[in-house]
Write a protein that holds these residues in place. Structure first.
Motif, mmCIF file in Angstrom:
data_model
loop_
_atom_site.group_PDB
_atom_site.id
_atom_site.type_symbol
_atom_site.label_atom_id
_atom_site.label_comp_id
_atom_site.label_asym_id
_atom_site.label_seq_id
_atom_site.Cartn_x
_atom_site.Cartn_y
_atom_site.Cartn_z
ATOM 1 N N THR A 179 0.726 -1.352 -0.147
ATOM 2 C CA THR A 179 0.045 -0.196 -0.041
ATOM 3 C C THR A 179 0.952 1.122 -0.022
ATOM 4 O OG1 THR A 179 -1.780 -1.230 1.093
ATOM 5 C CG2 THR A 179 -2.001 1.031 1.389
ATOM 6 N N GLU A 199 -5.328 4.422 -3.767
ATOM 7 C CA GLU A 199 -6.370 4.246 -4.522
ATOM 8 C C GLU A 199 -6.245 4.886 -5.962
ATOM 9 O OE1 GLU A 199 -11.302 3.568 -4.588
ATOM 10 O OE2 GLU A 199 -10.275 4.573 -2.876
ATOM 11 N N ARG A 202 -3.780 3.315 -8.254
ATOM 12 C CA ARG A 202 -4.157 2.143 -9.048
ATOM 13 C C ARG A 202 -5.157 2.254 -9.709
ATOM 14 N NH1 ARG A 202 -2.339 -2.104 -5.730
ATOM 15 N NH2 ARG A 202 -1.382 -1.192 -3.867
ATOM 16 N N ASN A 203 -6.064 3.348 -9.603
ATOM 17 C CA ASN A 203 -7.114 3.670 -10.669
ATOM 18 C C ASN A 203 -6.584 4.306 -11.941
ATOM 19 O OD1 ASN A 203 -8.928 2.357 -9.177
ATOM 20 N ND2 ASN A 203 -9.788 4.228 -8.688
#
Length: 686
Positions: A179, A199, A202-203
């Motif tokens: 993470t 996040e 990752r997106n």
């Protein structure tokens, strides 16, 4: 959580060769790889079970069945591609025929994307493509059947297998490592409804939908703006640590004397600008201002009124201008106002002066005999030494690079800076470029000035335009006819300007006095032409954009811009400001051919509709973007990786508000800011 600053050497597939080529592209750590953002995305959710239709944009999975070269007027390669539904489509390549014939080997499994066309069967011209493994490789799931990112690439990267597919593999490895820790205050993430950092990474690299890409992009754009605003706070704080050495007088007898004898009344904006600037110069740290005023709004006299407060205390003031024409204009304007005060010592320093003259001027500047020094880049040379330089006025300041501005500042004793621009800069850009300067606006024009009547005509109206010029010039007015001059086609442009001048002089207006002015002429020739135009001896001046700034001839009331579609809005507005400098009716005629792009039409219609430089600057920013608007080389624009000054204006305001609301007291953040300040980067590793 894992350390994103660790070396790429820890990744599988990174050997010495790949490490070297990545380093050459500024990628040496996990963080630098993660912030190597996609340039665009392909929707490779495969087109399945549909009837193929001409004109559709499709993404198809299949394999290569054959390939052959078709010879003719232009040779082309046809690669036979068969879909999972057993449809044959020809992939057509006009360029790189031999390369693609070797690449598309029979039975290779491939994903192709492109527009479906029909010519003796379905075909796609130069499709986007990506090869998949022959075996059922689980890694293929990150390359096909989904929205996939395409990364900026070069031949060097591709040669080492670091095309988009290779980069995706590496980034996927990094994201699998753990993470990524957060680096923005949680209260702002919540307040602005932003994605968390992990996040968002990752997106942006492996999105499910294009909507998730935009949400991730918003997060990183905010982060860049937030830390850029923190950087500006840091710069302001550092500047405040520098102590003032020279103090302007609160009251200036020379200013009082000048205002009493001015042949016109100052506008409220001019008075307010002088008051605002002087109010900031009583602090014990040097001040920096951006004086923004539309063409003809009276910035020079405003700067002079401020400067007299320094001069009366025996502090030198410099006016730095980008062109000789503008420097001479400033000199003449200031001399006209101050000529009855010879004790002030007004000096004009230009390049190309003879050694003796220059040496005498340099001596007067060094001893402090000269108090107002006006010049071009020649002021930046090492032999220019000031006695007590306390105010630097930089005109058309975006035409000077950051290094040049720093060079002139360093010649003074912690001087105040007054940057001026007649190109109204949109508020968003001001916040970004000049967030560490105090912004001062002059919006009102001097009394009695009439709006300039702007018209756009095509070639069929030329005869009428020439008749109008003849009518006005014969009644005592003067006219500019301006031709474009751009670096890429400078020789051709200069030739067309010279040919047009000969045609106008010998055929169109043989009875009128016509002059020619362009940047390649010698200084003495340029000066002679301008003097003749100012005195009325020349009635029509044929010129290039050398007249864009600084030329003030009140009797010139007609401006014709040839090939107007080749100019940006701000440049056209600048040119238009060469007329309308008196109470006489003035005209700006924009001439174009019949064929013009939609963007060109937008620009010209905006000019016809409005005389407001601020409105036009916003329009120009929307059409061209900040880099084009200011000239990337000189503008000092921050190198945002993902934030966009046009699209993300509201986000910039939000980030500025948030960044200003918390103190700058964390030593780690200050240390990072110092590094970012030197590198010009605003996405933080930590």
């Amino acid at each position: 959580m894992f350390d994103v600053t660790q070396s790429l050497s820890n990744l599988k597939g990174i050997g010495p060769k790949r490490k070297t080529v990545l380093l050459e592209h500024g990628i040496s750590t996990y963080y630098e790889l993660l912030t190597y953002f996609p340039r665009r995305y392909l929707d490779r959710n495969f087109t399945k079970d549909i009837i193929l239709k001409q004109g559709d944009v499709v993404t198809l999975l299949g394999s290569i069945v054959d390939s052959y070269i078709v010879h003719g007027k232009k040779s082309r390669l046809l690669v036979g591609f068969r879909t999972l539904n057993n449809e044959r489509i020809n992939l057509v390549f006009f360029r790189g025929v031999n390369f693609f014939q070797k690449l598309f080997a029979i039975d290779k499994k491939v994903v192709v994307s492109g527009k479906l066309e029909y010519f003796r069967g379905y075909q796609i011209l130069h499709p986007e493509y990506e090869f998949l493994s022959d075996a059922d490789d689980p890694e293929d799931s990150i390359h096909a059947g989904r929205i996939i990112p395409l990364y900026p690439s070069t031949e060097a990267l591709k040669e080492d297998g670091l095309d988009s597919k290779g980069l995706r593999k590496l980034i996927h490895q990094v994201l699998e490592a753990g993470t990524i820790s957060e680096n923005l205050p949680s209260k702002f993430i919540k307040k602005r409804k932003l994605l968390g950092r992990d996040e968002a990474f990752r997106n942006i690299h492996f999105p499910d939908t294009m909507e998730t890409v935009q949400i991730a992009r918003k997060r990183f754009a905010y982060e860049e703006f937030y830390y850029f605003q923190r950087l500006l706070l840091y710069k302001q704080r550092e500047r405040q640590k520098v102590k003032r050495l020279l103090w302007p007088l609160p009251k200036s007898p020379s200013r009082t004397n000048l205002e009493k004898n001015l042949p016109f009344e100052l506008t409220e904006d001019q008075k307010s600008a002088v008051t605002t600037i002087l109010s900031k110069t009583n602090s014990d740290s040097p001040s920096a201002f951006l004086l923004q005023g539309d063409v003809g709004s009276g910035k020079t006299i405003t700067a002079l009124l401020v400067g007299l407060h320094y001069i009366d205390n025996h502090i030198q003031v410099v006016f730095l201008a980008p062109t000789e024409i503008l420097a001479r204009q400033h000199y003449q304007t200031i001399y006209k106002f101050m000529g009855n005060m010879p004790f002030l010592g007004i000096e004009l320093l230009l390049g190309g002066e003879n050694k003796k003259t220059r040496a005498e001027k340099l001596s007067r500047i060094k001893t402090g005999e000269s108090n107002i020094i006006i010049g071009t880049h020649s002021l930046l040379q090492e032999d220019v030494i000031f006695s007590d330089l306390g105010l630097v006025v930089i005109d058309e300041q975006h035409k000077f690079g950051v290094d040049q501005r720093e060079t002139i500042r360093a010649k003074g004793k912690n001087p105040d800076i007054l940057a001026m621009t007649a190109t109204p800069i949109p508020r968003t850009l001001c916040l970004t470029l000049y967030g560490d300067l105090t912004l001062v606006n002059i919006k009102t024009k001097p009394k009695g000035r009439k709006p300039i009547d702007t018209r756009w005509y095509k070639e069929d109206r030329r005869a009428g335009v020439y008749n109008s010029i003849r009518k006005y010039v014969s009644s005592g007015r003067q006219c500019y006819i301006v031709y474009p001059l751009v670096e890429e086609s400078e020789k051709v442009d200069l030739e067309s300007c010279t040919v047009a001048y000969e045609n106008l002089r010998t055929t169109v207006f043989p009875d009128l006095k016509i002059g020619l002015l362009h940047g390649k002429m010698k200084s003495v020739e340029k000066e002679s032409v301008m003097e003749k135009f100012k005195s009325g001896e020349i009635q029509i001046l044929v010129t290039t954009t050398v007249v864009e700034v600084g030329v003030d001839v009140p009797n010139a009331t007609i401006l014709v811009v040839e090939h107007a579609e080749r100019f940006g809005i701000s440049q056209l507005h600048q040119l238009r400001g060469r007329v309308g400098r008196s109470d006489l009716e003035s005209f700006c005629i924009l001439m174009t051919g019949d064929s013009i792009s939609e963007e060109g039409r937008d620009r010209l219609e905006a000019l016809v509709a409005s005389n407001d430089g601020y409105y036009l600057a916003e329009k120009d920013l929307a059409i061209r973007g900040p880099g084009e608007l200011l000239g990337v080389k000189q503008s000092g624009l921050p190198e945002f990786k993902i934030a966009d000054l046009v699209v993300d204006r509201e986000l910039l305001d939000e980030a500025k508000e948030d960044a200003s609301s918390i103190p700058l007291d964390d030593p780690n953040e200050v240390s990072e800011l110092r590094i970012r300040f030197s590198e010009g980067k605003f996405l933080f590793a930590n």
